[in-house]
Design a protein around this motif. Structure first.
Motif, PDB file in Angstrom:
ATOM      1  N   VAL A 191       9.687  13.055 -14.038  1.00 32.91           N
ATOM      2  CA  VAL A 191       8.828  12.084 -14.732  1.00 32.91           C
ATOM      3  C   VAL A 191       7.390  12.264 -14.254  1.00 32.91           C
ATOM      4  N   VAL A 192       6.452  12.354 -15.216  1.00 31.13           N
ATOM      5  CA  VAL A 192       5.027  12.544 -14.894  1.00 31.13           C
ATOM      6  C   VAL A 192       4.309  11.192 -14.936  1.00 31.13           C
ATOM      7  N   ILE A 193       3.551  10.876 -13.883  1.00 31.44           N
ATOM      8  CA  ILE A 193       2.799   9.622 -13.818  1.00 31.44           C
ATOM      9  C   ILE A 193       1.579   9.715 -14.742  1.00 31.44           C
ATOM     10  N   GLU A 194       1.366   8.664 -15.529  1.00 34.18           N
ATOM     11  CA  GLU A 194       0.236   8.625 -16.455  1.00 34.18           C
ATOM     12  C   GLU A 194      -0.698   7.467 -16.113  1.00 34.18           C
ATOM     13  N   GLN A 195      -1.943   7.572 -16.590  1.00 36.19           N
ATOM     14  CA  GLN A 195      -2.936   6.503 -16.416  1.00 36.19           C
ATOM     15  C   GLN A 195      -2.372   5.181 -16.947  1.00 36.19           C
ATOM     16  N   GLY A 196      -2.508   4.123 -16.157  1.00 37.52           N
ATOM     17  CA  GLY A 196      -2.067   2.796 -16.585  1.00 37.52           C
ATOM     18  C   GLY A 196      -0.623   2.476 -16.273  1.00 37.52           C
ATOM     19  N   ASP A 197       0.143   3.435 -15.751  1.00 40.03           N
ATOM     20  CA  ASP A 197       1.543   3.170 -15.384  1.00 40.03           C
ATOM     21  C   ASP A 197       1.612   2.122 -14.275  1.00 40.03           C
ATOM     22  N   HIS A 198       2.552   1.180 -14.405  1.00 43.08           N
ATOM     23  CA  HIS A 198       2.893   0.264 -13.314  1.00 43.08           C
ATOM     24  C   HIS A 198       4.032   0.918 -12.540  1.00 43.08           C
ATOM     25  N   VAL A 199       3.755   1.321 -11.305  1.00 45.38           N
ATOM     26  CA  VAL A 199       4.714   2.099 -10.517  1.00 45.38           C
ATOM     27  C   VAL A 199       5.303   1.208  -9.420  1.00 45.38           C
ATOM     28  N   ILE A 200       6.637   1.117  -9.385  1.00 44.40           N
ATOM     29  CA  ILE A 200       7.310   0.297  -8.369  1.00 44.40           C
ATOM     30  C   ILE A 200       7.789   1.219  -7.247  1.00 44.40           C
ATOM     31  N   VAL A 201       7.252   0.988  -6.043  1.00 46.17           N
ATOM     32  CA  VAL A 201       7.564   1.826  -4.887  1.00 46.17           C
ATOM     33  C   VAL A 201       8.326   0.993  -3.855  1.00 46.17           C
ATOM     34  N   TYR A 202       9.479   1.509  -3.417  1.00 37.25           N
ATOM     35  CA  TYR A 202      10.230   0.863  -2.336  1.00 37.25           C
ATOM     36  C   TYR A 202       9.871   1.550  -1.022  1.00 37.25           C
ATOM     37  N   LEU A 203       9.553   0.743  -0.006  1.00 35.94           N
ATOM     38  CA  LEU A 203       9.201   1.254   1.322  1.00 35.94           C
ATOM     39  C   LEU A 203      10.194   0.722   2.346  1.00 35.94           C
ATOM     40  N   GLY A 204      10.996   1.598   2.911  1.00 39.49           N
ATOM     41  CA  GLY A 204      11.970   1.162   3.913  1.00 39.49           C
ATOM     42  C   GLY A 204      11.320   0.729   5.212  1.00 39.49           C
ATOM     43  N   ASP A 205      10.104   1.205   5.455  1.00 45.15           N
ATOM     44  CA  ASP A 205       9.358   0.835   6.661  1.00 45.15           C
ATOM     45  C   ASP A 205       7.922   0.548   6.239  1.00 45.15           C
ATOM     46  N   LYS A 206       7.493  -0.707   6.409  1.00 40.35           N
ATOM     47  CA  LYS A 206       6.178  -1.105   5.892  1.00 40.35           C
ATOM     48  C   LYS A 206       5.011  -0.483   6.672  1.00 40.35           C
ATOM     49  N   LYS A 207       5.283   0.242   7.737  1.00 41.21           N
ATOM     50  CA  LYS A 207       4.182   0.906   8.452  1.00 41.21           C
ATOM     51  C   LYS A 207       3.537   1.994   7.580  1.00 41.21           C
ATOM     52  N   HIS A 208       4.242   2.399   6.510  1.00 47.42           N
ATOM     53  CA  HIS A 208       3.706   3.429   5.618  1.00 47.42           C
ATOM     54  C   HIS A 208       2.874   2.854   4.473  1.00 47.42           C
ATOM     55  N   VAL A 209       2.666   1.525   4.470  1.00 47.66           N
ATOM     56  CA  VAL A 209       1.887   0.900   3.393  1.00 47.66           C
ATOM     57  C   VAL A 209       0.507   1.542   3.206  1.00 47.66           C
ATOM     58  N   PRO A 210      -0.269   1.802   4.294  1.00 46.45           N
ATOM     59  CA  PRO A 210      -1.601   2.401   4.088  1.00 46.45           C
ATOM     60  C   PRO A 210      -1.561   3.720   3.320  1.00 46.45           C
ATOM     61  N   GLU A 211      -0.492   4.507   3.525  1.00 53.24           N
ATOM     62  CA  GLU A 211      -0.384   5.785   2.814  1.00 53.24           C
ATOM     63  C   GLU A 211      -0.183   5.558   1.315  1.00 53.24           C
ATOM     64  N   ILE A 212       0.588   4.537   0.967  1.00 52.94           N
ATOM     65  CA  ILE A 212       0.805   4.214  -0.450  1.00 52.94           C
ATOM     66  C   ILE A 212      -0.483   3.671  -1.064  1.00 52.94           C
ATOM     67  N   GLU A 213      -1.183   2.816  -0.313  1.00 52.91           N
ATOM     68  CA  GLU A 213      -2.467   2.299  -0.793  1.00 52.91           C
ATOM     69  C   GLU A 213      -3.425   3.449  -1.098  1.00 52.91           C
ATOM     70  N   LYS A 214      -3.474   4.416  -0.196  1.00 55.34           N
ATOM     71  CA  LYS A 214      -4.383   5.551  -0.365  1.00 55.34           C
ATOM     72  C   LYS A 214      -4.005   6.386  -1.584  1.00 55.34           C
ATOM     73  N   LEU A 215      -2.695   6.551  -1.793  1.00 58.99           N
ATOM     74  CA  LEU A 215      -2.218   7.320  -2.946  1.00 58.99           C
ATOM     75  C   LEU A 215      -2.737   6.746  -4.266  1.00 58.99           C
ATOM     76  N   PHE A 216      -2.786   5.403  -4.335  1.00 55.40           N
ATOM     77  CA  PHE A 216      -3.129   4.739  -5.595  1.00 55.40           C
ATOM     78  C   PHE A 216      -4.587   4.289  -5.647  1.00 55.40           C
ATOM     79  N   GLN A 217      -5.419   4.853  -4.762  1.00 51.22           N
ATOM     80  CA  GLN A 217      -6.850   4.568  -4.812  1.00 51.22           C
ATOM     81  C   GLN A 217      -7.575   5.761  -5.419  1.00 51.22           C
ATOM     82  N   PRO A 218      -8.010   5.652  -6.666  1.00 47.82           N
ATOM     83  CA  PRO A 218      -8.751   6.775  -7.251  1.00 47.82           C
ATOM     84  C   PRO A 218     -10.097   6.960  -6.550  1.00 47.82           C
ATOM     85  N   SER A 219     -10.539   8.181  -6.478  1.00 42.64           N
ATOM     86  CA  SER A 219     -11.819   8.457  -5.813  1.00 42.64           C
ATOM     87  C   SER A 219     -12.602   9.490  -6.605  1.00 42.64           C
ATOM     88  N   VAL A 220     -13.876   9.258  -6.740  1.00 41.61           N
ATOM     89  CA  VAL A 220     -14.722  10.246  -7.423  1.00 41.61           C
ATOM     90  C   VAL A 220     -14.893  11.486  -6.566  1.00 41.61           C
TER      91      VAL A 220
END
Length: 458
Positions: free
Chosen positions: A426-455
């Motif tokens: 499955v290819v992620i597209e602009q505007g997709d609402h993506v549900i991510v399960y994290l077994g260990d919340k210490k990885h939250v910053p990595e998920i935040e970074k993944l979903f932060q677009p940057s110029v």
């Protein structure tokens, strides 16, 4: 992110503990110096002793350049005034307040905006707990139900029991059993150890299973893991506070509801307010009263007083006398793991519900919804993919190409109101609402970074 938390009670403390490990600059404000000292010894945060709504205290806490203020003191009025001070004096960008009083909440559309009381987001613990309990009544046998993507996608925690068609079989057999229903098992807890599910993983009786699916398929997937319980029809509620009365009001339309309230004046008031609920004045741990009201025929006994110990004891008694299921409200997080899963079927935590709601506003990136799972160890996150293939590290990539942390699983996507289970191609597209399960919340910053677009994304 520079965050000021006002109030070092259970919610403020738990929120600080959640955020301090995620590279945030946390300042905790409280008028109890001993409590602040203890927290400062345990965590890398700044503590300020003072009155939360005082301009001097807020200035000392760093309100002049704070990104976010979270007011969760025990006083609604203090929380509101603190948000007003932060807006008027310091122009704080985002202000969140915990508001409990139903009178304020009824008028929230008129009250809470910049021209009157400048609060950006309101958190109401009682409303959140009522919603959690109602979902558990709607889905008999579930331990936790969290909705995402405008309630189109749900994440559900259940226990696998003998009698469930999938018990004793590999996860891959789920598709054979339900060829027209798509779902995904994202976590298995077995003997207090987390197992990352594979297609070949055998489901065993006693496993705590977390799965994700389109909301309309919850009961179908649950029926693979346990014998579906009949809808709950006879409910007994101990405690007629805001939460107890709110649950009763919702359930009385479709269920037979009995309520036990200790305070005679409160009981009389509730008897008038709740048209179809039978209200008794008495002690919910009174064995003779429970017998008289046929506790043995009750489907669910829900203990919702403000006293943890009273809730636990009355629920244990109700279960021993024949109630089929018991649910208790627990304020102290430390008690939850002690009581849930034995004689007590489900423990509901106002703190966990409140933290989930707060984290949805605090997370970086376009994270719009968060559910705290397994009493704060795990998390499920709803993130919106923004940008394009040049500015986003997820858009245009298949799920197998996205570099996820070890404990993370993309479970499902909502695209143009269509639910898509997350498969490797499955290819992620602009505007997709993506549900991510994290077994260990210490990885939250990595998920935040993944979903932060940057110029400047390379």
């Amino acid at each position: 992110m520079k965050i000021i938390i006002l109030g070092a009670g259970q919610v403020g403390t738990t929120l600080a503990e959640n955020l301090v490990s995620e590279d945030n600059d946390i300042t905790l404000v409280d008028n109890n110096p001993q409590r602040l000292s203890t927290l400062q010894d345990k965590h890398d945060l700044r503590a300020v002793h003072g009155i939360a709504s005082s301009p001097r205290t807020l200035r000392e806490a760093g309100a002049t350049d704070a990104d976010l203020l979270v007011a969760v003191t025990s006083s609604d009025e203090t929380n509101m005034i603190a948000c007003q001070m932060a807006y008027t004096l310091f122009n704080t960008p985002t202000k969140i307040a915990r508001i409990r009083n139903a009178d304020y909440l009824r008028e929230k559309e008129k009250l809470f905006h910049n021209d009157v009381v400048p609060i950006d987001h309101i958190i109401s613990p009682e409303k959140l707990v009522i919603d959690d309990i109602v979902r558990l009544i709607d889905y008999p046998g579930a331990l936790q139900v969290a909705h995402f993507a405008n309630e189109r996608i749900s994440l559900v925690v259940v226990k696998a029991y003998y009698g469930g068609p999938l018990v004793g079989y590999a996860i891959s057999a789920l598709k054979d059993h339900m060829p027209h229903i798509d779902s995904r098992i994202v976590s298995i807890l077995r003997n207090d150890k987390t197992i990352r599910p594979q297609g070949s993983t055998i489901i065993e009786a006693g496993d705590e299973i977390t799965f994700i699916c389109a909301t309309e398929h919850i009961k179908a997937v649950m029926s693979e893991l346990q014998r579906l319980e009949k809808p709950y029809k006879k409910i007994m509620i101990a405690g007629g506070g805001n939460i107890g009365s709110g649950v009763a009001k919702y359930l009385e339309e479709n269920c037979t509801v009995k309520m036990i309230e200790r305070n005679p004046e409160r009981a009389a008031l509730l008897a008038e307010k709740l048209s179809k609920t039978l209200v008794f004045c008495g002690d919910p741990s009174d064995q003779s009263l429970l017998f008289e009201e046929h506790i043995e025929s009750i489907d669910v006994f829900i203990a919702l007083t403000s006293d943890d110990e009273a809730n636990i004891m009355s629920a244990l008694l109700a279960k021993r006398l024949g109630a089929k299921k018991v649910m208790v409200l627990i304020q102290r997080m430390a008690y939850i793991n002690l009581v849930q899963g034995g004689s007590i079927d489900i423990a509901v935590s106002p703190q966990q519900a409140t933290i989930s709601a707060l984290l949805g506003h605090v997370r970086k990136g376009d994270i719009v919804n968060v559910a705290s799972l397994r009493h704060g160890i795990a998390e499920a996150i709803e993130a919106i993919a923004h940008g394009d293939e040049k500015t986003s590290s997820v858009i245009g990539k298949t799920i197998s190409e996205i570099k996820l942390p070890s404990s993370a699983i993309i479970g499902a996507i909502l695209r143009n109101n269509t639910v898509i289970m997350a498969r490797k191609n499955v290819v992620i597209e602009q505007g997709d609402h993506v549900i991510v399960y994290l077994g260990d919340k210490k990885h939250v910053p990595e998920i935040e970074k993944l979903f932060q677009p940057s110029v400047f994304f390379i």
